[in-house]
Enzyme design. Structure first.
Site, PDB file in Angstrom:
ATOM      1  N   SER A 198      40.335  28.842  38.949  1.00  6.16           N
ATOM      2  CA  SER A 198      40.343  28.828  37.625  1.00  6.16           C
ATOM      3  C   SER A 198      41.273  27.610  36.929  1.00  6.16           C
ATOM      4  O   SER A 198      42.019  27.403  37.511  1.00  6.16           O
ATOM      5  CB  SER A 198      40.698  30.008  36.852  1.00  6.16           C
ATOM      6  OG  SER A 198      40.547  29.953  35.537  1.00  6.16           O
ATOM      7  N   TYR A 223      46.877  36.706  36.326  1.00  7.64           N
ATOM      8  CA  TYR A 223      45.754  36.243  36.738  1.00  7.64           C
ATOM      9  C   TYR A 223      45.823  34.609  37.175  1.00  7.64           C
ATOM     10  O   TYR A 223      45.496  34.225  37.930  1.00  7.64           O
ATOM     11  CB  TYR A 223      44.919  36.115  35.693  1.00  7.64           C
ATOM     12  CG  TYR A 223      43.477  35.254  35.951  1.00  7.64           C
ATOM     13  CD1 TYR A 223      42.629  35.718  36.635  1.00  7.64           C
ATOM     14  CD2 TYR A 223      43.276  34.248  34.997  1.00  7.64           C
ATOM     15  CE1 TYR A 223      41.290  34.991  36.777  1.00  7.64           C
ATOM     16  CE2 TYR A 223      42.098  33.588  35.125  1.00  7.64           C
ATOM     17  CZ  TYR A 223      41.047  33.946  35.923  1.00  7.64           C
ATOM     18  OH  TYR A 223      40.029  33.343  36.155  1.00  7.64           O
TER      19      TYR A 223
HETATM   20  N1  LIG Z   1      33.804  33.176  32.972  1.00  8.23           N
HETATM   21  C1  LIG Z   1      34.599  32.315  32.711  1.00  8.23           C
HETATM   22  O1  LIG Z   1      35.121  32.013  31.774  1.00  8.23           O
HETATM   23  C2  LIG Z   1      35.655  31.905  34.064  1.00  8.23           C
HETATM   24  C3  LIG Z   1      36.424  31.089  33.799  1.00  8.23           C
HETATM   25  C4  LIG Z   1      37.219  30.478  34.949  1.00  8.23           C
HETATM   26  C5  LIG Z   1      36.928  31.056  36.233  1.00  8.23           C
HETATM   27  N2  LIG Z   1      36.190  32.006  36.289  1.00  8.23           N
HETATM   28  C6  LIG Z   1      36.035  32.595  37.443  1.00  8.23           C
HETATM   29  O2  LIG Z   1      34.726  32.691  38.152  1.00  8.23           O
HETATM   30  C7  LIG Z   1      34.592  33.691  38.691  1.00  8.23           C
HETATM   31  C8  LIG Z   1      33.317  34.609  38.262  1.00  8.23           C
HETATM   32  O3  LIG Z   1      33.633  35.005  36.770  1.00  8.23           O
HETATM   33  P1  LIG Z   1      32.645  35.801  35.757  1.00  8.23           P
HETATM   34  O4  LIG Z   1      33.088  35.599  34.474  1.00  8.23           O
HETATM   35  O5  LIG Z   1      30.975  35.570  36.347  1.00  8.23           O
HETATM   36  O6  LIG Z   1      32.852  37.382  36.177  1.00  8.23           O
HETATM   37  P2  LIG Z   1      32.494  38.653  35.669  1.00  8.23           P
HETATM   38  O7  LIG Z   1      33.465  39.519  35.356  1.00  8.23           O
HETATM   39  O8  LIG Z   1      31.399  38.549  34.725  1.00  8.23           O
HETATM   40  O9  LIG Z   1      31.618  39.457  37.068  1.00  8.23           O
HETATM   41  C9  LIG Z   1      32.424  39.612  37.953  1.00  8.23           C
HETATM   42  C10 LIG Z   1      31.335  40.216  39.093  1.00  8.23           C
HETATM   43  O10 LIG Z   1      32.411  40.761  40.254  1.00  8.23           O
HETATM   44  C11 LIG Z   1      32.312  42.117  40.500  1.00  8.23           C
HETATM   45  N3  LIG Z   1      33.396  42.562  41.091  1.00  8.23           N
HETATM   46  C12 LIG Z   1      34.747  42.662  40.454  1.00  8.23           C
HETATM   47  N4  LIG Z   1      35.638  43.416  41.100  1.00  8.23           N
HETATM   48  C13 LIG Z   1      35.109  43.552  42.504  1.00  8.23           C
HETATM   49  C14 LIG Z   1      35.461  44.139  43.553  1.00  8.23           C
HETATM   50  N5  LIG Z   1      36.651  44.526  43.674  1.00  8.23           N
HETATM   51  N6  LIG Z   1      34.472  44.181  44.690  1.00  8.23           N
HETATM   52  C15 LIG Z   1      33.179  43.810  44.612  1.00  8.23           C
HETATM   53  N7  LIG Z   1      32.715  43.259  43.174  1.00  8.23           N
HETATM   54  C16 LIG Z   1      33.734  43.308  42.173  1.00  8.23           C
HETATM   55  C17 LIG Z   1      31.877  42.742  39.196  1.00  8.23           C
HETATM   56  O11 LIG Z   1      31.220  43.887  39.568  1.00  8.23           O
HETATM   57  C18 LIG Z   1      31.050  41.496  38.518  1.00  8.23           C
HETATM   58  O12 LIG Z   1      29.550  41.734  39.017  1.00  8.23           O
HETATM   59  C19 LIG Z   1      35.910  34.589  38.700  1.00  8.23           C
HETATM   60  O13 LIG Z   1      36.545  34.578  39.747  1.00  8.23           O
HETATM   61  C20 LIG Z   1      36.545  34.173  37.709  1.00  8.23           C
HETATM   62  O14 LIG Z   1      37.811  34.220  37.771  1.00  8.23           O
HETATM   63  C21 LIG Z   1      35.523  32.487  35.348  1.00  8.23           C
END
Ligand SMILES: NC(=O)c1ccc[n+]([C@@H]2O[C@H](COP(=O)([O-])OP(=O)(O)OC[C@H]3O[C@@H](n4cnc5c(N)ncnc54)[C@H](O)[C@@H]3O)[C@@H](O)[C@H]2O)c1
Length: 261
Positions: free
Chosen positions: A145, A156
């Site tokens: 991130s 985080y």
């Molecule tokens: N969305 C953003 O703006 C953003 C920005 C920077 C980085 N990211 C990173 O991208 C990645 C995906 O983000 P997103 O927004 O699509 O996430 P999200 O929260 O929408 O989805 C995460 C998924 O991971 C699953 N999950 C969470 N904990 C779990 C566990 N312990 N075991 C198994 N599954 C688990 C959840 O059930 C969910 O389906 C993450 O690593 C996040 O840190 C996202």
């Protein structure tokens, strides 16, 4: 858009995508399958099996809590069992649970952020290595991130700094064994309403206000002054996973409209 862009790019490859039930992980897993890969969709949400079903017969689902050692190892063992090996792991599980100034964080909340955004990547990297070595090599793509430089989510940010360190150190350690380890560092990304909220307890009014400050900081930090689409995050993850990136390892690619995290 989650369909094939480069037909056959992952033909003959087995991929494991974590956090594949929604968001960025879902888009990555569906596109990898559309581009010819055999894909294990892993998530702790049961409906991951419905998402894998959208991908057709070369996909399967596995439910596991990847914040646990056993869950991570069981997921990799299952992929190797049903597909005969693993070539590529996409460590996508993570996400800030709460937005609040660091001084407001309680100890249990700090631990929860580290468990969510560092431990699944650490455990899954460990669990997949024997399978990649058995294959004579492979690729790990970690989803980090740009929040390694950002307000109101310091635990985080620390977890994702750890993900960057895993990426560089493991890449150095495993390069001689034909294993690449790379990462993207997404910026703020527009997503449809989440079926699984980041914070199961729901956000307080103060947390919603702090979140608004985060959105403003993220937009101001990006040259492009906007959020990404989910497809704009899936595309570089899959490029790094593919053989097109064969001379890239140990790199963390910012995908944040000009912000470098
Ligand atoms: N969305 C953003 O703006 C953003 C920005 C920077 C980085 N990211 C990173 O991208 C990645 C995906 O983000 P997103 O927004 O699509 O996430 P999200 O929260 O929408 O989805 C995460 C998924 O991971 C699953 N999950 C969470 N904990 C779990 C566990 N312990 N075991 C198994 N599954 C688990 C959840 O059930 C969910 O389906 C993450 O690593 C996040 O840190 C996202």
């Amino acid at each position: 858009m989650t369909g094939a862009v480069f037909a056959g790019r992952f033909a003959g490859k087995v991929l494991v995508v974590t956090g594949a039930a929604q968001g960025i992980g879902r888009a990555v897993a569906l596109r990898a399958a559309a581009e010819g890969g055999r894909v294990l969709f892993v998530d702790r949400a049961d409906f991951v099996s419905d998402v894998a079903a959208e991908a057709g017969r070369d996909a399967a689902a596995f439910t596991a809590d990847l914040e646990t050692w056993d869950g991570a190892h069981a997921a990799m063992a299952h992929a190797a069992d049903i597909f005969g090996g693993i070539d590529i792991l996409i460590n996508n599980v993570g996400g800030a649970i709460r937005m609040r100034p660091f001084v407001e964080f309680e100890p249990a909340q700090i631990d929860a952020e580290i468990r969510r955004s560092l431990m699944p990547t650490l455990y899954c990297c460990h669990a997949v290595l024997p399978h990649l070595l058995a294959r004579g090599g492979g690729t790990i793509v970690n989803v980090s991130s740009n929040a390694t430089r950002g307000i109101h989510r310091v635990p985080y940010s620390a977890a994702k700094g750890g993900v960057n360190a895993i990426t560089q150190s493991l890449a150095m350690e495993m390069a001689g064994q034909n294993i690449r380890v790379v990462a993207t560092a997404p910026g703020g990304t527009e997503a449809p309403p989440r079926r699984i909220p980041r914070n199961a307890e729901g956000d307080s009014e103060a947390e919603r206000a702090w979140m608004a400050e985060v959105v403003e900081q993220v937009k101001q930090s990006a040259f492009m002054r906007r959020y990404a689409t989910i497809e704009e995050q899936a595309a570089p993850i899959l490029f790094l996973a593919s053989d097109e990136a064969s001379y890239i390892t140990g790199s963390v690619l910012p995908v944040a409209g000009g912000d470098t995290g």
